[in-house]
Design an enzyme around this catalytic site. Structure first.
Site, PDB file in Angstrom:
ATOM      1  CG  ASP A 204      -3.335   3.506   4.153  1.00 49.36           C
ATOM      2  OD1 ASP A 204      -4.382   3.308   4.799  1.00 49.36           O
ATOM      3  OD2 ASP A 204      -3.020   2.868   3.130  1.00 49.36           O
TER       4      ASP A 204
ATOM      5  CE  LYS B  57      -8.612  -3.917   3.925  1.00 48.18           C
ATOM      6  NZ  LYS B  57      -7.708  -2.898   3.476  1.00 48.18           N
TER       7      LYS B  57
ATOM      8  CD1 TRP C 201      -1.988  -2.246   1.948  1.00 48.73           C
ATOM      9  CD2 TRP C 201      -2.856  -1.478   0.036  1.00 48.73           C
ATOM     10  NE1 TRP C 201      -2.924  -3.148   1.516  1.00 48.73           N
ATOM     11  CE2 TRP C 201      -3.468  -2.715   0.356  1.00 48.73           C
ATOM     12  CE3 TRP C 201      -3.240  -0.815  -1.132  1.00 48.73           C
ATOM     13  CZ2 TRP C 201      -4.442  -3.296  -0.459  1.00 48.73           C
ATOM     14  CZ3 TRP C 201      -4.218  -1.387  -1.936  1.00 48.73           C
ATOM     15  CH2 TRP C 201      -4.808  -2.604  -1.606  1.00 48.73           C
TER      16      TRP C 201
HETATM   17  C1  LIG Z   1      -7.087  -2.406   2.112  1.00 45.37           C
HETATM   18  C2  LIG Z   1      -6.087  -1.337   2.205  1.00 45.37           C
HETATM   19  C3  LIG Z   1      -5.996  -0.307   1.242  1.00 45.37           C
HETATM   20  C4  LIG Z   1      -6.876  -0.262   0.018  1.00 45.37           C
HETATM   21  O1  LIG Z   1      -8.128   0.164   0.330  1.00 45.37           O
HETATM   22  P1  LIG Z   1      -9.229   0.461  -0.798  1.00 45.37           P
HETATM   23  O2  LIG Z   1     -10.352   0.968   0.006  1.00 45.37           O
HETATM   24  O3  LIG Z   1      -9.499  -0.853  -1.476  1.00 45.37           O
HETATM   25  O4  LIG Z   1      -8.663   1.443  -1.734  1.00 45.37           O
HETATM   26  C5  LIG Z   1      -5.061   0.674   1.425  1.00 45.37           C
HETATM   27  N1  LIG Z   1      -4.234   0.660   2.492  1.00 45.37           N
HETATM   28  C6  LIG Z   1      -4.282  -0.307   3.424  1.00 45.37           C
HETATM   29  C7  LIG Z   1      -3.353  -0.247   4.591  1.00 45.37           C
HETATM   30  C8  LIG Z   1      -5.216  -1.335   3.308  1.00 45.37           C
HETATM   31  O5  LIG Z   1      -5.274  -2.292   4.247  1.00 45.37           O
END
Ligand SMILES: *Cc1c(COP(=O)(O)O)cnc(C)c1O
Length: 354
Positions: free
Chosen positions: A167, A191, A100
């Protein structure tokens, strides 16, 4: 049979949240109307959005501290480009801790200079880099607080004067964390908060308007902030379900008490991974994630036997990401400790049998 959902995302939500969300699809709060057929401008939905934003700030202890919460769309992936659009003047730094972060860097490069301050790529991202220098002339430093795929988690927030952007898709609301150290952080809902379809962004109000580039309206934080996350039609179901989860977190005693439970759950599992002669952990011990535990069989020939044991115990979603292989147990807030115990007993049964 009861299913134990260890899926990395979309993932398990509290049973109470699922019940309330499904009822609201039929009828929202005795309104005679479904949640998904009312106007997003109706009083009832505006209140839902306001409460969700308020609770997000309250739970992260950022209420009255100059922050705003927004519920946007496009997933965490859209935040990779959106954060750069709004904050990147000249150069941004990144700590590259996995898939990511790598994707976030790729997008930011479209708009300015990107410096990789540290990376653990050479070890297939099985640890969190430490002891790096952060140049003081960065517009911001971008971190990924939990690496969902590799099972590592940032324990110490780097101390710097440079604004921090993070993030937090897979560990927001999961632990006692000083959220006020960040200027901006974001998390896709799917998540630890709700269904896919909305992304929570929390940002300092004074970070708007620092770049001179023209920002497309849909990517402009200040426009979303001014319109109360209603610049365009918000994903009403995802926002409402996220609100239900935030209420549930509050009812559990907030992040501090959820954090204690998460630490207990992950300690149980890591202790078993370390004790059990059939398994080996993937991530460096001190960087192990409380949300996603990655581990492998010492002898891959036992894969089928272990998979069968798990399947017959109702364990679902344990397969590791293709870039790591093996297994990944995601233990988000809503996963009960009983599920972790069931997994541990499967691991112990494997050891006894072979
Ligand atoms: C799942 C995830 C993403 C991607 O998320 P989307 O909503 O599918 O764009 C980005 N960063 C992390 C840390 C993730 O776990």
């Amino acid at each position: 049979m009861k299913i134990h959902n260890f899926c990395a995302g979309p993932s398990i939500l509290p049973t109470k949240v699922m019940d309330q969300a499904s009822k609201a699809v039929k009828e929202l709060d005795k309104s005679g109307l479904s949640l998904i057929e009312i106007s997003h401008r109706s009083k009832v939905f505006v209140e839902i959005m306001e409460e969700a934003c308020k609770l997000a700030l309250e739970l992260t202890k950022l209420k009255d501290k100059g922050y705003k919460a927004l519920f946007l769309q496009g997933g965490a992936s859209q935040q990779f480009i959106m954060s750069a659009y709004n904050l990147l003047k000249n150069k941004a730094g990144f700590i590259n801790t996995g898939t990511w972060s790598t994707k976030a860097m790729k997008e930011a490069k479209l708009l300015g200079e990107v410096i990789e301050i540290a990376s653990s790529k050479e070890a297939n991202f099985n640890y969190i880099p430490k002891g790096y220098n952060i140049p003081s002339d960065l517009d911001y430093l971008h971190l990924t607080t939990n690496n969902t795929i590799f099972g590592t988690q940032l324990k110490d927030i780097p101390s710097t004067q440079v604004p921090l952007v993070a993030d937090m898709s897979s560990d927001i609301f999961s632990r006692n964390f000083d959220y006020s150290k960040f200027d901006l952080f974001y998390a896709g809902a799917q998540k630890n908060m709700g269904p896919a379809g909305t992304t929570l962004v929390i940002l300092k109000e004074n970070i708007f308007g620092k770049v001179s580039r023209v920002i497309p309206s849909i990517l402009d934080y200040s426009i979303h902030a001014k319109s109360g996350s209603m610049f365009n039609t918000p994903p009403v179901f995802a926002v409402y379900t996220s609100l239900l989860t935030l209420r549930w977190i509050k009812s559990q005693g907030g992040i501090d008490s959820i954090g204690v439970k998460n630490a207990t759950k992950s300690k149980y599992l890591y202790d078993e991974i370390d004790r059990n002669s059939k398994f080996i952990g993937f991530a460096a011990e001190k960087d192990r994630s409380e949300m996603n535990a990655t581990f492998n069989l010492v002898d891959p020939a036992l894969t089928e036997s272990f998979d069968l044991l798990c399947e017959s115990a109702g364990i679902s979603g344990l397969k590791g990401h293709r870039s790591v292989g093996g297994y990944r147990a995601s233990m988000y807030n809503a996963l009960p400790i009983e599920s972790v115990k069931v997994l541990i007993s499967c691991m112990q049964n494997l050891e006894k049998k072979y």
